[in-house]
Design a protein around this motif. Structure first.
Motif, PDB file in Angstrom:
ATOM      1  N   VAL A 287      -4.207  -1.284   5.004  1.00  0.00           N
ATOM      2  CA  VAL A 287      -4.157  -0.627   3.695  1.00  0.00           C
ATOM      3  C   VAL A 287      -4.198   0.886   3.862  1.00  0.00           C
ATOM      4  CG1 VAL A 287      -5.442  -0.249   1.550  1.00  0.00           C
ATOM      5  CG2 VAL A 287      -5.200  -2.553   2.439  1.00  0.00           C
TER       6      VAL A 287
ATOM      7  N   SER B  89       0.830  -1.211   0.000  1.00  0.00           N
ATOM      8  CA  SER B  89       0.000   0.000   0.000  1.00  0.00           C
ATOM      9  C   SER B  89       0.861   1.256   0.000  1.00  0.00           C
ATOM     10  CB  SER B  89      -0.928   0.023   1.213  1.00  0.00           C
ATOM     11  OG  SER B  89      -1.840  -1.030   1.156  1.00  0.00           O
TER      12      SER B  89
ATOM     13  N   VAL C 199      -6.005  -1.403  -3.773  1.00  0.00           N
ATOM     14  CA  VAL C 199      -5.603  -2.535  -2.945  1.00  0.00           C
ATOM     15  C   VAL C 199      -6.764  -3.123  -2.137  1.00  0.00           C
ATOM     16  CG1 VAL C 199      -4.008  -3.252  -1.119  1.00  0.00           C
ATOM     17  CG2 VAL C 199      -3.252  -1.643  -2.836  1.00  0.00           C
TER      18      VAL C 199
ATOM     19  N   ALA D  37      -1.214   3.463   2.933  1.00  0.00           N
ATOM     20  CA  ALA D  37      -1.459   4.486   1.917  1.00  0.00           C
ATOM     21  C   ALA D  37      -1.172   5.853   2.478  1.00  0.00           C
ATOM     22  CB  ALA D  37      -2.901   4.406   1.417  1.00  0.00           C
TER      23      ALA D  37
END
Length: 162
Positions: free
Chosen positions: A158, A119, A136, A162
Motif C-alpha cells: 500500500v 493504492s 486502503v 501510494a
C-alpha cells in the motif's frame, strides 16, 4: 556541539519513541510500537528543543510560524479527515464488505499486484499518498487476515503504491 543543540529535540523523540517500542517488544507486548502514542513523545521533544535553542524567544516564534504554514495546516487537515474516514468506514462495516467482495472477485495470487495498483490510482486521484494509505490500509489489514498473508507485506505494498 552546535549541531547537537539544533537536533536535540528530534534525537530525544527518536530515542523515546523507538526506545519504548523496542522495550515493549522485549517485554512481548502486542503492538509494541503503539504503546506510546507519538503525540506523547513529541511534546517533551518540543520542550527540549526550546530549552536548547538560542535565542529562546526566536525559537518559539519560528516554531509557531512553522505550525501556521499553509502546507503544514493542509497536511494536518488531510491526516485528521483521513483518520475520520477510516474510522467511519470501519464502524459502518464497509471494510468487511469490501474484504468479502475482494475475496470473491480477486484470486489471492493477484492480491499484492491489485493492492499496489489500487493504492497508486487512489493516491493519484486524491492527490496525496497519506490519504491513499489511510483509505486502503484498513481494507488491506482485513484482507491479510482472510488470505493469511503477511500484513507487513500487504501494508508495504500500500505504501509503495501510494
Amino acid at each position: 556541539m552546535d549541531y547537537l543543540r539544533h537536533t536535540a529535540g528530534i534525537i530525544f523523540f527518536i530515542i523515546l519513541f523507538v526506545g519504548s517500542g523496542i522495550y515493549f517488544s522485549y517485554q512481548n507486548v502486542e503492538n509494541a510500537f503503539y504503546q506510546l502514542p507519538p503525540i506523547v513523545a513529541i511534546l517533551p521533544a518540543i520542550a527540549i528543543g526550546w530549552v536548547f535553542a538560542k535565542p529562546k524567544a526566536q525559537a518559539k516564534e519560528m516554531f509557531f510560524k512553522g505550525l501556521a504554514h499553509p502546507d503544514i495546516l493542509l497536511m494536518c487537515a488531510i491526516f485528521l479527515l483521513a483518520g475520520a474516514f477510516s474510522q467511519v468506514t470501519a464502524d459502518i462495516g464497509s471494510v468487511k464488505a469490501t474484504v468479502s467482495l475482494a475475496m470473491k472477485m480477486i484470486s489471492p495470487h493477484w492480491l499484492v499486484i491489485g493492492i499496489f495498483v489500487v493504492s497508486a490510482f487512489i493516491s493519484t486521484a486524491v492527490g496525496t499518498s497519506m490519504g491513499a494509505i489511510v483509505t486502503v490500509a484498513p481494507i488491506v489489514t482485513g484482507l491479510a487476515y482472510e488470505v493469511d498473508y503477511s500484513s507487513a507485506l500487504l501494508l508495504g505494498t500500500v505504501v509503495g503504491g501510494a
